[in-house]
Write an enzyme that holds these catalytic residues in place. Sequence first.
Site, PDB file in Angstrom:
ATOM      1  N   TYR A 146      37.330  49.222  38.616  1.00 17.95           N
ATOM      2  CA  TYR A 146      36.313  48.375  38.117  1.00 17.95           C
ATOM      3  C   TYR A 146      36.096  46.880  38.986  1.00 17.95           C
ATOM      4  O   TYR A 146      37.012  46.108  39.146  1.00 17.95           O
ATOM      5  CB  TYR A 146      36.143  48.097  36.584  1.00 17.95           C
ATOM      6  CG  TYR A 146      34.962  47.323  36.289  1.00 17.95           C
ATOM      7  CD1 TYR A 146      33.896  47.976  35.949  1.00 17.95           C
ATOM      8  CD2 TYR A 146      35.073  45.952  35.783  1.00 17.95           C
ATOM      9  CE1 TYR A 146      32.760  47.173  35.718  1.00 17.95           C
ATOM     10  CE2 TYR A 146      34.102  45.423  35.318  1.00 17.95           C
ATOM     11  CZ  TYR A 146      32.967  45.992  35.155  1.00 17.95           C
ATOM     12  OH  TYR A 146      31.716  45.274  34.739  1.00 17.95           O
ATOM     13  N   ASP A 241      40.786  42.909  44.730  1.00 17.42           N
ATOM     14  CA  ASP A 241      40.023  42.372  43.640  1.00 17.42           C
ATOM     15  C   ASP A 241      41.031  42.054  42.646  1.00 17.42           C
ATOM     16  O   ASP A 241      41.409  42.741  41.627  1.00 17.42           O
ATOM     17  CB  ASP A 241      38.961  43.300  42.874  1.00 17.42           C
ATOM     18  CG  ASP A 241      38.033  42.994  41.889  1.00 17.42           C
ATOM     19  OD1 ASP A 241      38.138  41.555  41.510  1.00 17.42           O
ATOM     20  OD2 ASP A 241      37.329  43.646  41.156  1.00 17.42           O
ATOM     21  N   LYS A 269      37.925  35.363  35.557  1.00 15.56           N
ATOM     22  CA  LYS A 269      38.760  35.255  34.314  1.00 15.56           C
ATOM     23  C   LYS A 269      39.742  33.981  34.174  1.00 15.56           C
ATOM     24  O   LYS A 269      39.122  32.913  34.057  1.00 15.56           O
ATOM     25  CB  LYS A 269      39.411  36.738  34.161  1.00 15.56           C
ATOM     26  CG  LYS A 269      38.570  37.798  34.096  1.00 15.56           C
ATOM     27  CD  LYS A 269      39.292  39.074  33.591  1.00 15.56           C
ATOM     28  CE  LYS A 269      37.992  40.154  33.403  1.00 15.56           C
ATOM     29  NZ  LYS A 269      38.097  41.169  34.067  1.00 15.56           N
TER      30      LYS A 269
HETATM   31  C1  LIG Z   1      36.469  41.594  34.752  1.00 13.85           C
HETATM   32  C2  LIG Z   1      36.522  42.233  36.360  1.00 13.85           C
HETATM   33  C3  LIG Z   1      35.170  41.915  37.202  1.00 13.85           C
HETATM   34  C4  LIG Z   1      34.128  41.528  36.742  1.00 13.85           C
HETATM   35  O1  LIG Z   1      34.185  40.269  36.288  1.00 13.85           O
HETATM   36  P1  LIG Z   1      33.034  39.597  35.331  1.00 13.85           P
HETATM   37  O2  LIG Z   1      33.158  38.140  35.229  1.00 13.85           O
HETATM   38  O3  LIG Z   1      32.970  40.391  34.157  1.00 13.85           O
HETATM   39  O4  LIG Z   1      31.621  39.651  35.961  1.00 13.85           O
HETATM   40  C5  LIG Z   1      35.657  42.416  38.308  1.00 13.85           C
HETATM   41  N1  LIG Z   1      36.831  42.715  38.832  1.00 13.85           N
HETATM   42  C6  LIG Z   1      37.902  42.961  37.820  1.00 13.85           C
HETATM   43  C7  LIG Z   1      38.991  43.903  38.402  1.00 13.85           C
HETATM   44  C8  LIG Z   1      37.672  42.847  36.666  1.00 13.85           C
HETATM   45  O5  LIG Z   1      38.789  42.924  35.971  1.00 13.85           O
END
Ligand SMILES: *Cc1c(COP(=O)(O)O)cnc(C)c1O
Length: 431
Positions: A146, A241, A269
Amino acid sequence: MVVLMSQSESLFERSKRVSPGGVHSPVRAFKGVGGVPRFIRSAKGAELEDVDGRRYVDFCMSWGPLMFGHQDEEIAEAVRASLSRGWSFGAAEPYSLELAEFLTGALPWVQKIRFVNSGTEAVMAALRLARGATGRSKIMKFDGCYHGHVDSMLVRAGSGLAEMASPDSAGVSKAVANETIVVPLNDLAALEKAFELHGKEVAAVIVEPVPANNGLLPHAEGFLARMSEIARKHGALVIFDEVITGFRVAFGGMAERTGLRPDLVTYGKIIGGGFPVGAYGGRSDLMDLVAPSGPVYQAGTLSANPVAMSAGLAMVKKLKRENPYPVLEKRVESLARELEKIAAGREVSVQRFASMFWMVFGKVTTRDGVVRAPEETPGTQKERYAKAFHQLLGQGIYFAPSGFEVSFLSTAHTDAQLARVLDGVKGALGG
Ligand SMILES: *Cc1c(COP(=O)(O)O)cnc(C)c1O
């Protein structure tokens, strides 16, 4: 007749009238587990309190950011001090500089960094930068990773190996989906094939270095290294990511743990200490292509908000100083062991990585007994997780409201709270 409704039920009814599904991010609506979402009015340490006054030990932890639990005093102090200076200047300020210097000093693969407001925004900008830097248009991603709700990442594998993706959300155009190539997780042969077919058009491969948004699906040993080699052989950039893994699995995330050097990396986060922050960074020759020093445009009215920067700085400084990682990892290891002991004979396993864990409900049929791709998740996961979730919730234990989300341990969780979880799971499994 008087129908007694809980406060959460009544707020949910009101909320559905004014917001889609009654929430501002889908998983919060409890659709994955059924029932009424608890409306949380406050939180402290490892505990949530809902509007009906019920308390829960929290293993969702705002989906990962709260390494030290809710209302950590050091972060709270930094936020109060920041508020007293004003909370948005729309101008250059010293607070983001301090955070940028701290991070670039600590993370050798981040020579330059740009702050944005969410993980999604960080990914969106990193992908644009990769395209701008390479002059290529396609992005390769893995099925089961994701990367936020960027159009081009809301796609799934099309029919047939290494084919163009199809939209995975209404509103994502076929044209946008066509710019993404989706390959199965953990399948190096498929990756090589996809690169042979499309290599010259691929600007970057983006990966969750520990996929943790469709359950916890650890890559097989050596996968990330080989993946990076293949990508570079074809002139594509490597984007880690690390929105969920950054400052979580180690201070420097998976780049630190593996020793691999992504060209670009995204954070979110934890980096905001619980406030809305995202960031992308990497090699300075690439980052210098970003406006205003380069031609790749990216901007934000509230970017590098000083309150969020102060919270983030307090968070990462405390992480660096206290190094909670080895202890958190050990505690999750023993929690997982105890959980599996309780669940013995019931086809429940616990997959874990550092301070993240995921309970798998059903028979795992892979060769090594580990679920490493979404299609390897037992078909019973959703239903059995939902049942356990509600039994635990009833006992004051709040896991993520979906069987495909991971749980997080913070330093605020006490041994007594973990013991309650073990008791709760014992009850939930009818043992
Ligand atoms: C949570 C997450 C996102 C998206 O971040 P948001 O702050 O919710 O937009 C993208 N990549 C990874 C790996 C994530 O865990």
